[in-house]
Write a protein that holds these residues in place. Sequence first.
Motif, mmCIF file in Angstrom:
data_model
loop_
_atom_site.group_PDB
_atom_site.id
_atom_site.type_symbol
_atom_site.label_atom_id
_atom_site.label_comp_id
_atom_site.label_asym_id
_atom_site.label_seq_id
_atom_site.Cartn_x
_atom_site.Cartn_y
_atom_site.Cartn_z
ATOM 1 N N ALA A 127 0.829 -1.203 0.000
ATOM 2 C CA ALA A 127 0.000 0.000 0.000
ATOM 3 C C ALA A 127 0.860 1.248 0.000
ATOM 4 C CB ALA A 127 -0.907 0.004 1.211
ATOM 5 N N LYS A 145 -7.521 2.233 -0.611
ATOM 6 C CA LYS A 145 -6.342 1.376 -0.492
ATOM 7 C C LYS A 145 -5.631 1.629 0.835
ATOM 8 C CE LYS A 145 -6.568 -0.773 -4.380
ATOM 9 N NZ LYS A 145 -6.978 -2.175 -4.344
ATOM 10 N N GLU A 172 -7.566 -0.015 3.556
ATOM 11 C CA GLU A 172 -7.340 -1.453 3.471
ATOM 12 C C GLU A 172 -6.044 -1.853 4.184
ATOM 13 O OE1 GLU A 172 -6.980 -3.593 -0.433
ATOM 14 O OE2 GLU A 172 -8.948 -2.637 -0.649
ATOM 15 N N SER A 173 -5.042 -1.021 4.017
ATOM 16 C CA SER A 173 -3.737 -1.373 4.583
ATOM 17 C C SER A 173 -3.725 -1.243 6.096
ATOM 18 C CB SER A 173 -2.650 -0.476 3.996
ATOM 19 O OG SER A 173 -2.680 0.780 4.646
ATOM 20 N N GLY A 174 -4.652 -0.461 6.644
ATOM 21 C CA GLY A 174 -4.674 -0.290 8.083
ATOM 22 C C GLY A 174 -3.610 0.658 8.598
ATOM 23 N N ASP A 175 -2.804 1.168 7.699
ATOM 24 C CA ASP A 175 -1.744 2.083 8.105
ATOM 25 C C ASP A 175 -2.337 3.472 8.268
ATOM 26 O OD1 ASP A 175 0.365 3.737 8.388
ATOM 27 O OD2 ASP A 175 1.543 2.899 6.747
ATOM 28 N N THR A 176 -2.532 3.879 9.520
ATOM 29 C CA THR A 176 -3.236 5.138 9.763
ATOM 30 C C THR A 176 -2.454 6.338 9.230
ATOM 31 O OG1 THR A 176 -2.396 4.924 11.992
ATOM 32 C CG2 THR A 176 -4.724 4.545 11.671
ATOM 33 N N ASP A 177 -1.160 6.204 9.187
ATOM 34 C CA ASP A 177 -0.360 7.302 8.649
ATOM 35 C C ASP A 177 -0.720 7.554 7.186
ATOM 36 O OD1 ASP A 177 1.693 9.239 8.432
ATOM 37 O OD2 ASP A 177 2.979 7.717 7.527
ATOM 38 N N PHE A 231 -4.209 9.170 7.006
ATOM 39 C CA PHE A 231 -4.122 10.589 7.324
ATOM 40 C C PHE A 231 -3.563 11.387 6.151
ATOM 41 C CE2 PHE A 231 -4.355 10.165 12.073
ATOM 42 C CZ PHE A 231 -5.324 11.129 12.222
ATOM 43 N N PHE A 232 -2.536 10.827 5.576
ATOM 44 C CA PHE A 232 -1.853 11.512 4.484
ATOM 45 C C PHE A 232 -2.823 11.798 3.340
ATOM 46 C CE2 PHE A 232 0.940 11.391 0.685
ATOM 47 C CZ PHE A 232 1.715 12.494 1.004
ATOM 48 N N LEU A 259 -5.456 14.440 4.449
ATOM 49 C CA LEU A 259 -4.933 15.812 4.419
ATOM 50 C C LEU A 259 -4.974 16.358 3.002
ATOM 51 C CD1 LEU A 259 -1.828 15.726 6.791
ATOM 52 C CD2 LEU A 259 -3.880 17.121 7.046
ATOM 53 N N LEU A 315 -11.042 9.006 12.294
ATOM 54 C CA LEU A 315 -9.702 9.592 12.354
ATOM 55 C C LEU A 315 -9.766 11.109 12.220
ATOM 56 C CD1 LEU A 315 -7.435 7.144 10.312
ATOM 57 C CD2 LEU A 315 -7.448 7.532 12.761
#
Lengths: 233, 654
Positions: A35, A54, A57-62, A65-66, A69, A93
């Motif tokens: 991702a 996507k 889906e990845s679960g990567d909150t960073d 957020f990106f 923004l 979030l």
Amino acid sequence: LSDKNGVSFEVIARAAYDEGRATLATQLLNYEARAGKQVPLLLSMNEDNLALDKAIESGDTDLIFFVLLQMKSKLPLSSFFRMLSTRPLASSLVEASAASKDRSLLKDLYYQDDRAIASSNLLLSDALSSPSLSTAIDKLKLSHRTLAESKDPSAVIHQKHLVETQQLLKAQESLARDLDTSYIGLSLNETLNRLIRNGYSKRATKLQSDFHVPEKIYAWIRLRALVSARNFG
Amino acid sequence: MLNYADQIKEKVRKDLLNLLEGVRGKKNLVVDEDLAGPLGLVSKYSTLQQYGVDKVFFLERKNIDASQKNVVFLSRGESADRALAIAEQIKRLQQESQIEHEFSVFIAPRRTLVANKIFEEAGVLGDISVEEFPLYFLPMDVDVLSLELEHSFADLFLHRDPTCIYTAARALMLVQQKHGLFPRIIGKGDGAHRLMEMLFRMRTEASVDDKSTKSTLGTLPSAVIESLIIIDRDVDFGTVLLTQLTYDGLLDEVLGIKDNQIEADTAIVGPPPGQQNATTQSALKRKLTIDSSDKLYEQLRDANFAVIGPLLNKVARRLQTDMQNRHSNMTTAELRQFVNNLPGLQAEQQSLKVHTGLAEDMMKFTRNTTFTRVLEIQQNLAAGVDPSTQHDAIEELIAKDTPLLTVLRLLCLESCFFGGLKAKDLEHFKTLILQAYGYQHILTLDALERMQLLFVRTGNIFSNATSQATTVSKTNYNYLRKTLRLLVDEVNESEPNDIAYVYSGYAPLSVRLVQCVLQKQYLLSFTKSSSSGSSSSKSQPPSTPGISSAAHGWQGFEDALKAAKGQTFNKIQKGADEAVTKARAVLGGGGTGGKKTVVVFFVGGITRAEIAALRLLERDNPIRDILICTTSIITGNKMIDAALEARTFGGYGE
């Protein structure tokens, strides 16, 4: 090609995009497993919604957020909110990060989503950080009003509590004026306690009946107040 | 046992020192306050000094001075606020300072896009060097690893921000990288499920990277790890809300343990050694490190508090005879022997003094009438007594102005154990609380509702035992109390024979679930005899001897799991390359079959009493070691505190 492990579809997709074949690039990107590589490319291809999905889906909150923004600065607020409304994770979030930094965004979000109690709580929280009693009471009134048209059954209870809050603050204000001691900000029970301790039991009984404090609770408050005032009569 | 804790400690230390070494010369270090405590677990201030650290500042205090050219920031990168604060401080220094500074920012555990963007927008990105500081698990003890994400509970259940699950997945990936894939991932709860999915996803992502960058994620199932068991906190909120009754747990409840340290009155534990004369210091509080390096504490921590007195007594007696032996010494050799042992004895004496002091303090606390009242209500609720019989007692506590946290814990406990409060009761208590503690708690109550800790009972939630095939939205304690025997009346507190000893008769559901995987025999032995032929035992065959080593996962307890909240799963990870697996089987002779480790991960926090219970489980399990991992260590108070509104209406200038 898709059953081959370890092919970097990002590189291929980027090449396709550079060649001007955006649709093909998007299709190719679906095969990219990472991702972290997918999302920035999708963003640069203006596939915002897809990028967000996507990222979620990845679960990567960073990553999420990106994308958020980016989208917030690009989209009109209303379509930003609409996009959020179908994605609970993204929405929460935004909510969490706006709580400390961007209260007006939250207000708009709750308004758009018809979340009356959340709106009302936000105003209540504003009331708590108000610089003066009068602004606090104004905020409370606003908070009360936001609930007026809500169909949420618990709104009625909330409204009752908000009325009592104002009622208590006003009572405390006049106590402070009459009795020259600070009462503002105390809880109802603490107010009763202080009144009894200072010998104003009449005023205390008045408050008790105004707020329907149960007899049993009131007896305990009296007992504790009299003991701490060492008044055993 | 694999010593993960030491390995991890060493790695974190090395990573930190390497980063510090990368910045030439002396430097000032700026850390965020949340990170300072955890760092104390892996490295001492003196070590930092050796690596050129001159002064240490807290980011939150905003008081960094210009005494050194190099300024190093060390911060958690998941929070945008921190990145903003760092950017702000850099700009301030750049404007105020006479000299050109060199800024380095170490972000734990990883560099984030959001932080980058913030630095970029603040215009400082070009002036700083940003490095990653891969800080994930911190070793709290030899068998406990914690991410020490203090706000993870609030993040997960109040703000619904799953960042800590992602961090957890990365942390577990590192374990897999070192020791091989978890052969089996078993879990309960939606957060746990998400964590599992991320682990699988990260594995595929890594395999892509693998080909292009030649990094080395083990693609083989581990030979030293048996499985990973993931338990979501929200499967079992009830346990956390009960007052912990182990020594360790009670210390955490009363004094609060943070990064293995507690602050206690010097009046209780005596002044720190070597400082007896420094009376000028008004140090009324003393910081104490408590971990298993203190042998006495290791004996005490997991014991039920009721037996602490006798335990301390026994140690005191033994120490006394040890000390008295010196009078009977005859030969010089024996005397030398004694002198050699002396430092150890003195340390033990010191530690005994400290723990006696602490135990006395706890005793005072537990003898308090409020405490006994609260405990009584808790025990009744845990036992499933009709909750309305407890309402008078709770009302009385409110009228007596018992701390709000205590009252809310009881109400939430009722709510969790009984699938909510009746609408009328809930409304009544809300009014009482608002009147007693202030109307600002409208927000507190609302937050508790959002966290699913305090809610109205609705009919359908409660009658959910096994009817639906889908997952239930609330854990049904009423059903599980019998099926998994959460209540144990005849629990032995001095020689614990069941995990229920940690709450004096109540077995934490969370750990019972772990037992469903690891101690099937044991659980079946008593559920069999007590379940009096109810539906619970019908689904599995009557003869169970075969189940022990052969049955894996949740087998045999499917019904019980259906009554607990969230998804249930049991996945197997196979080696990517069958050929390699076969090759290794031939070469390695099919593994040693020795003791394997089971990793138990709690998403959203674990209590110290649960840790104690898991340790008991390990003790009774000769074929496995248990490694406990968690996002943080919590208590009921910390849980409720996440919801608590701290402001009042009194903040105006008088």
